[in-house]
Write an enzyme that holds these catalytic residues in place. Structure first.
Site, PDB file in Angstrom:
ATOM      1  N   ASP A   1      10.523  -4.926   7.095  1.00  0.00           N
ATOM      2  CA  ASP A   1      11.797  -4.935   7.840  1.00  0.00           C
ATOM      3  C   ASP A   1      12.758  -3.770   7.539  1.00  0.00           C
ATOM      4  OD1 ASP A   1      10.596  -7.394   7.852  1.00  0.00           O
ATOM      5  OD2 ASP A   1      12.334  -8.482   7.082  1.00  0.00           O
TER       6      ASP A   1
ATOM      7  N   PHE B   1      14.701  -8.948  -1.082  1.00  0.00           N
ATOM      8  CA  PHE B   1      14.283  -9.206   0.290  1.00  0.00           C
ATOM      9  C   PHE B   1      15.320  -8.629   1.270  1.00  0.00           C
ATOM     10  CE2 PHE B   1      10.966 -12.897   0.427  1.00  0.00           C
ATOM     11  CZ  PHE B   1      10.141 -12.194  -0.434  1.00  0.00           C
TER      12      PHE B   1
ATOM     13  N   GLU C   1      13.485 -16.174  10.682  1.00  0.00           N
ATOM     14  CA  GLU C   1      13.820 -15.086   9.766  1.00  0.00           C
ATOM     15  C   GLU C   1      14.804 -14.132  10.442  1.00  0.00           C
ATOM     16  OE1 GLU C   1       9.812 -14.571   7.132  1.00  0.00           O
ATOM     17  OE2 GLU C   1       9.755 -13.500   9.012  1.00  0.00           O
TER      18      GLU C   1
HETATM   19  C1  FRU Z   1      10.474 -10.749   7.556  1.00  0.00           C
HETATM   20  C2  FRU Z   1      10.505 -11.137   6.097  1.00  0.00           C
HETATM   21  C3  FRU Z   1      11.889 -11.573   5.706  1.00  0.00           C
HETATM   22  C4  FRU Z   1      11.919 -11.339   4.233  1.00  0.00           C
HETATM   23  C5  FRU Z   1      11.084 -10.097   4.100  1.00  0.00           C
HETATM   24  C6  FRU Z   1      10.255 -10.044   2.856  1.00  0.00           C
HETATM   25  O1  FRU Z   1       9.459  -9.859   7.874  1.00  0.00           O
HETATM   26  O2  FRU Z   1       9.560 -12.145   5.839  1.00  0.00           O
HETATM   27  O3  FRU Z   1      12.193 -12.903   6.066  1.00  0.00           O
HETATM   28  O4  FRU Z   1      13.202 -11.171   3.725  1.00  0.00           O
HETATM   29  O5  FRU Z   1      10.225 -10.063   5.230  1.00  0.00           O
HETATM   30  O6  FRU Z   1       9.655  -8.801   2.693  1.00  0.00           O
END
Ligand code: FRU
Length: 484
Positions: A46, A104, A218
């Site tokens: 992300d 994250f 997410e």
């Molecule tokens: C989305 C996700 C988020 C998380 C991150 C972890 O792609 O799963 O929810 O914060 O990637 O790398």
């Protein structure tokens, strides 16, 4: 009729190759994009914490990064900047895992009034820390414009009570005169408010019984749009809540759904009677490879400039690149429009910064190009990109079904995952006499847009040699070099 079909048939044999490669990347490989951001090396998912620094004229992009390998692993925040959203300079990692967990996804705000006490104009990052026993939200601040961050000693600022409790996107809420956090919590979005970015108060939840629920929710974001009537005598605010979901996307795996509604400073209320039926959920992008879209905080002119992760969790870890994995979409501007049924829809067009890469018109298709298509609205159109190996991507504008589709089942290497071969389909939303479609091609990606932004479709492709032949039945094409 037959004659007019022939007159509208454009067929171009294309020879040239595109040799530009990003200067800042140490490794060159066939599927390295030229005008998309990709990390110099190792894994990325992300986009995070994006903001625009108007003093320096720089777009800051942070991203989920594993500096130890080319698959997902312990998450850090990588960092890159760009003056034009096309050329990116990589900088050192800004956030490393600590005793509270790995780092994250999250967001950044510029704290102009020093509400947090970290200093006037401090750049404050709000992010999830993930550890075995749960997920919490932490903050860190930068007083050098986003190049280095100090973690707040009072972290975490918001403790989780459930396993999936993550991806805070923070904005200033004029209605409440406070910071507003949107947070993904399993199958719902929770809203929290704060005066100082440190103490957060629960406001409300949304979405348990609405929208798509084939996977975990997410990366949410709340967007505010001001609508004017045609005389500009009345304005109304409408809000759009972006919610990524994985799996559960319309073509398998990851995708971003959205909800249109209202926000009263405490609660998000969706448009009456909408979103109860999973099948009617609207998607931000109708391809397989645009996930966890976020917008830049503080973008100029009040715009919503967005980037998405150009991949899909179904096969992200298996993509056939070598020194790095994943790239982001081109920058797009998001806006609200009303479709033929009278419904509000979220549109996206390539940002003006992205359009600036359109160079001189050429007869030759290459591994990076912009293609503009004019497609006759009375008949179906078929657009085929192909190479001498017989690999092809077939796009169809179906005027009866009112859809645009992209079939990548014979596009090249699909062997790394049985989930990769696909035919993705977008509703056109607005019926037109002539359809204008723009394609952005960059080595291993095709991003297709209705030129007026009614729909978009983002798909990866891995041809064994570049597509150098373009055939258009039922329309005309213009190919442009990349001015990079
Ligand atoms: C989305 C996700 C988020 C998380 C991150 C972890 O792609 O799963 O929810 O914060 O990637 O790398």
């Amino acid at each position: 009729m037959k004659q007019s079909i022939l007159a509208l048939c454009a067929c171009v044999t294309l020879l040239a190759g595109c040799s530009q490669k990003p200067a800042n990347h140490p490794t060159d490989e066939p599927f390295r994009s030229v005008y998309h951001h990709s990390p110099a090396t190792h894994w990325m998912n992300d986009p995070n914490g994006m903001f625009f620094d108007e003093t320096a004229g720089l777009w800051h992009l942070y991203y989920q990064h594993n500096p130890f390998g080319t698959t997902w692993g312990p998450m850090h925040w990588g960092h890159a900047t760009s003056a034009d959203l096309l050329h990116w300079e990589e900088h050192p990692i800004v956030l490393y895992p600590d005793s509270l967990g790995t780092i994250f996804s999250g967001s950044i705000v510029i704290d102009r009034k020093n509400t947090s006490g970290f200093g006037e104009n401090a750049v404050v990052a709000i992010y999830t820390q993930s550890e075995l026993i749960g997920q919490h939200q932490s903050i860190a601040y930068s007083t050098d414009g986003g190049y280095t961050f100090t973690k707040y000693e009072g972290n975490p600022v918001l403790m989780g009570d459930i396993a999936d409790f993550r991806d805070p996107k923070v904005m200033w809420d004029e209605k409440a005169q406070a910071w507003l956090m949107t947070l993904a919590c399993q199958q719902e979005i929770r809203f929290y408010g704060s005066k100082d970015l440190k103490k957060w108060e629960y406001l409300s939840s949304f979405g348990k019984d609405l929208g798509a629920h084939g996977g975990v929710w997410e990366c949410p974001e709340l967007l505010k749009f001001t609508i004017h009537n045609s005389q500009c005598t009345m304005t109304e605010d409408k809000y759009v809540l972006l919610v990524s979901i994985n799996p559960g996307g319309p073509f398998g795996g990851s995708a971003t759904q959205y909800f249109v509604g209202n926000w009263d400073g405490k609660t998000f209320t969706p448009e009456a009677g909408k979103y109860a039926d999973e099948k009617s959920v609207p998607w931000l992008d109708y391809g397989k490879d645009n996930y966890s879209t976020f917008t830049f905080h503080n973008a100029p002119e009040g715009r919503y400039v967005a980037l998405g992760w150009m991949s899909n969790w179904q096969y992200a870890n298996q993509l056939p690149t070598v020194a790095f994995r994943s790239q982001n979409t081109i920058a797009r501007d998001l806006f609200l429009f009303i479709d033929d049924e009278g419904e509000y829809r979220l549109g996206s067009v390539p940002s003006k910064e992205t359009m600036a890469l359109k160079g001189a018109e050429t007869k030759y298709l290459a591994d990076c190009a912009v293609v503009e298509l004019s497609l006759e609205g009375k008949q179906d159109a078929v657009i085929t990109l192909s190479n001498a190996k017989g690999e092809k991507v077939v796009m169809t504008l179906d005027v009866h079904r009112q859809t645009f589709s992209m079939d990548r089942t014979a596009s090249g290497d699909c062997s790394f995952s049985h989930e990769f071969a696909a035919n993705t389909i977008a509703p056109l939303f607005i019926k037109r006499d002539m359809y204008h479609v723009i394609l952005f091609i960059d080595h291993c990606s095709i991003e297709a847009f209705d030129a007026e932004g009614a729909w978009s479709m983002t798909n990866l492709v891995f041809p064994s040699e570049p597509y150098n032949h373009l055939d258009v039945q039922g329309g005309e094409a213009k190919i442009y070099e990349i001015d990079n």
